[in-house]
Scaffold this motif. Structure first.
Motif, PDB file in Angstrom:
ATOM      1  N   TYR A   2      27.241  26.817 -61.680  1.00 32.74           N
ATOM      2  CA  TYR A   2      27.741  25.550 -61.144  1.00 32.74           C
ATOM      3  C   TYR A   2      29.267  25.512 -61.166  1.00 32.74           C
ATOM      4  O   TYR A   2      29.901  26.033 -62.078  1.00 32.74           O
ATOM      5  CB  TYR A   2      27.182  24.372 -61.954  1.00 32.74           C
ATOM      6  CG  TYR A   2      25.801  23.968 -61.500  1.00 32.74           C
ATOM      7  CD1 TYR A   2      25.614  22.920 -60.608  1.00 32.74           C
ATOM      8  CD2 TYR A   2      24.682  24.667 -61.947  1.00 32.74           C
ATOM      9  CE1 TYR A   2      24.350  22.562 -60.180  1.00 32.74           C
ATOM     10  CE2 TYR A   2      23.409  24.320 -61.526  1.00 32.74           C
ATOM     11  CZ  TYR A   2      23.255  23.274 -60.635  1.00 32.74           C
ATOM     12  OH  TYR A   2      21.995  22.930 -60.197  1.00 32.74           O
ATOM     13  N   LYS A  11      28.518  21.676 -57.947  1.00 26.49           N
ATOM     14  CA  LYS A  11      27.575  22.251 -56.983  1.00 26.49           C
ATOM     15  C   LYS A  11      27.021  23.560 -57.532  1.00 26.49           C
ATOM     16  O   LYS A  11      27.756  24.367 -58.103  1.00 26.49           O
ATOM     17  CB  LYS A  11      28.270  22.504 -55.637  1.00 26.49           C
ATOM     18  CG  LYS A  11      28.842  21.237 -54.995  1.00 26.49           C
ATOM     19  CD  LYS A  11      29.573  21.541 -53.701  1.00 26.49           C
ATOM     20  CE  LYS A  11      30.919  22.174 -53.938  1.00 26.49           C
ATOM     21  NZ  LYS A  11      31.886  21.240 -54.558  1.00 26.49           N
ATOM     22  N   GLY A  12      25.724  23.773 -57.363  1.00 27.26           N
ATOM     23  CA  GLY A  12      25.097  25.019 -57.769  1.00 27.26           C
ATOM     24  C   GLY A  12      25.412  26.115 -56.760  1.00 27.26           C
ATOM     25  O   GLY A  12      25.057  26.017 -55.594  1.00 27.26           O
ATOM     26  N   VAL A  14      24.878  29.843 -55.434  1.00 29.64           N
ATOM     27  CA  VAL A  14      23.931  30.954 -55.477  1.00 29.64           C
ATOM     28  C   VAL A  14      24.696  32.259 -55.289  1.00 29.64           C
ATOM     29  O   VAL A  14      25.252  32.523 -54.227  1.00 29.64           O
ATOM     30  CB  VAL A  14      22.851  30.805 -54.387  1.00 29.64           C
ATOM     31  CG1 VAL A  14      21.877  31.986 -54.459  1.00 29.64           C
ATOM     32  CG2 VAL A  14      22.111  29.476 -54.555  1.00 29.64           C
ATOM     33  N   TYR A 196      24.905  26.764 -51.439  1.00 28.83           N
ATOM     34  CA  TYR A 196      24.775  25.833 -52.552  1.00 28.83           C
ATOM     35  C   TYR A 196      23.299  25.517 -52.796  1.00 28.83           C
ATOM     36  O   TYR A 196      22.552  25.221 -51.859  1.00 28.83           O
ATOM     37  CB  TYR A 196      25.539  24.541 -52.270  1.00 28.83           C
ATOM     38  CG  TYR A 196      27.035  24.717 -52.222  1.00 28.83           C
ATOM     39  CD1 TYR A 196      27.735  25.181 -53.328  1.00 28.83           C
ATOM     40  CD2 TYR A 196      27.757  24.415 -51.071  1.00 28.83           C
ATOM     41  CE1 TYR A 196      29.108  25.343 -53.283  1.00 28.83           C
ATOM     42  CE2 TYR A 196      29.137  24.571 -51.017  1.00 28.83           C
ATOM     43  CZ  TYR A 196      29.803  25.031 -52.125  1.00 28.83           C
ATOM     44  OH  TYR A 196      31.159  25.204 -52.081  1.00 28.83           O
ATOM     45  N   HIS A 197      22.919  25.545 -54.065  1.00 31.55           N
ATOM     46  CA  HIS A 197      21.527  25.329 -54.440  1.00 31.55           C
ATOM     47  C   HIS A 197      21.048  23.935 -54.016  1.00 31.55           C
ATOM     48  O   HIS A 197      21.611  22.919 -54.424  1.00 31.55           O
ATOM     49  CB  HIS A 197      21.397  25.488 -55.956  1.00 31.55           C
ATOM     50  CG  HIS A 197      20.010  25.349 -56.487  1.00 31.55           C
ATOM     51  ND1 HIS A 197      18.950  26.105 -56.035  1.00 31.55           N
ATOM     52  CD2 HIS A 197      19.504  24.521 -57.439  1.00 31.55           C
ATOM     53  CE1 HIS A 197      17.852  25.762 -56.681  1.00 31.55           C
ATOM     54  NE2 HIS A 197      18.161  24.789 -57.540  1.00 31.55           N
ATOM     55  N   LYS A 198      20.046  23.919 -53.158  1.00 31.94           N
ATOM     56  CA  LYS A 198      19.412  22.681 -52.665  1.00 31.94           C
ATOM     57  C   LYS A 198      20.407  21.761 -51.953  1.00 31.94           C
ATOM     58  O   LYS A 198      20.192  20.553 -51.871  1.00 31.94           O
ATOM     59  CB  LYS A 198      18.737  21.920 -53.824  1.00 31.94           C
ATOM     60  CG  LYS A 198      17.579  22.678 -54.444  1.00 31.94           C
ATOM     61  CD  LYS A 198      16.889  21.856 -55.535  1.00 31.94           C
ATOM     62  CE  LYS A 198      15.726  22.601 -56.142  1.00 31.94           C
ATOM     63  NZ  LYS A 198      15.037  21.813 -57.198  1.00 31.94           N
ATOM     64  N   THR A 203      26.439  23.573 -47.636  1.00 30.68           N
ATOM     65  CA  THR A 203      26.558  24.979 -47.254  1.00 30.68           C
ATOM     66  C   THR A 203      27.008  25.109 -45.803  1.00 30.68           C
ATOM     67  O   THR A 203      27.924  25.881 -45.483  1.00 30.68           O
ATOM     68  CB  THR A 203      25.219  25.709 -47.453  1.00 30.68           C
ATOM     69  OG1 THR A 203      24.810  25.600 -48.828  1.00 30.68           O
ATOM     70  CG2 THR A 203      25.342  27.181 -47.081  1.00 30.68           C
TER      71      THR A 203
END
Length: 334
Positions: A2, A11-12, A14, A196-198, A203
């Motif tokens: 993150y 933000k996550g 990846v 970005y995760h979910k 993104t």
């Protein structure tokens, strides 16, 4: 992994194994080019374990610089005594503070002021490289090359796995096609994140045609190095219609020796800027003592005279560095 959330909601990010390996191999190549001897990783106790590579954020280096300059300003030396005595009394002590065997110093996370970088290069005789990177790029994606003097004050050139370009930001007056190219730094390469995760919406916003838009404003130098000069996201308009690039002027105010850290705020309903300041404790207490002001550090920060003193010194720094009238501070909170 993150993001820190400094400029918005965390933000996550990846990051694939391939991105990490690309970053490791890029760093390996940079270290081979910069440091010709065996590499030892930095370990906690500098004095006992004597690292050969030292990594630190700019605040660490700035604190060292400020401490040395305070000692120098406390008393002078005759010219014919200065060089050998500073070698023994000042420069050698600076080297020993890092363990005495450092060959390479690295810095990143924020811009390192040019005068601090030059000071460390002269007093320590170390190679000092400044880099630039983001969570989204697996950390480092630019680095300056040691002993290339034209790169002092820049973040250097793109690393092996990264392509970089500038994109014009007309609302801020930055033109990527001008004689001095300036614009938003965009990155493409193997070490970039997958998204970005979910958060597919975010993104798509930052990844356009394979290019990651960093939000940082850069300026290409004649030798191919990049200089980070501004931040695209952190601008606001004051009530008189003037745009303020807050990170740029925070960097100027941070050069005031009375300041440990500073945050500047303004909005479209007010005509002036305000700042939240963490003052240098010793400097504030020394000033209070010489001006018959009493109290502990916390109580001093709440006093009107101390706030005015810090405000005046900050605006004096602003004038020295030629900030414009609307970029001056109207009030501070300590």
């Amino acid at each position: 992994m993150y993001t820190s959330g400094t400029t918005g909601e965390p933000k996550g990010v990846v990051l694939t194994n391939a991105a990490f390996m690309g970053e490791v191999l890029s760093m390996d190549q940079i270290l081979v080019e910069t440091d010709k001897e065996d590499i030892r990783y930095l370990i906690e106790d500098l004095l006992v374990l004597k690292p050969t590579i030292f990594c630190g954020v700019p605040r660490v280096y700035e604190s060292i610089y400020r401490g040395v300059m305070e000692k120098i300003e406390a008393g002078g030396l005759r010219q014919d005594e200065a060089a050998p005595r500073f070698d023994r009394l000042v420069f050698d002590k600076i080297k020993l503070a890092f363990g005495g065997q450092v060959r390479l110093m690295l810095t990143g996370a924020a811009p390192l002021p040019k005068h601090v970088k030059e000071f460390l290069r002269v007093t320590c005789c170390y190679s000092l490289s400044q880099g630039y990177g983001l969570t989204e790029s697996s950390a480092g994606c630019f680095t300056s090359i040691a002993n290339v003097h034209s790169m002092v004050g820049t973040v250097g050139v793109p690393m092996t796995t990264i392509e970089a370009r500038l994109e014009s930001v007309p609302e801020m007056g930055y033109d990527a096609l001008a004689s001095v190219p300036r614009g938003e730094i965009c990155l493409r390469g193997k070490t970039l994140f997958s998204g970005y995760h979910k958060r597919e919406d975010l993104t798509k916003y930052v990844l356009v045609d394979g290019w990651f838009h960093t939000g940082d404003i850069g300026e290409w130098q004649p030798d191919g190095a990049m200089k980070v000069i501004d931040r695209k996201k952190n601008i606001f308009k004051l009530t008189q219609g003037e745009y303020v690039a807050v990170e740029n002027i925070e960097g100027v105010y941070s050069r005031c020796p009375l300041v440990t850290s500073i945050w500047i705020y303004g909005n479209s309903f007010e005509s002036f800027l305000v700042a939240v300041v963490v003052p240098e404790r010793k400097a504030l207490e020394d000033w209070a003592s010489s001006n018959q002001e009493t109290g502990d550090f916390s109580s001093l920060c709440n006093k009107t005279k101390e706030r005015k003193y810090i405000l005046d010194e900050l605006n004096s720094t602003a004038r020295i560095h030629q900030l414009r009238g609307f970029e001056m501070l109207g009030a501070v909170h300590l």
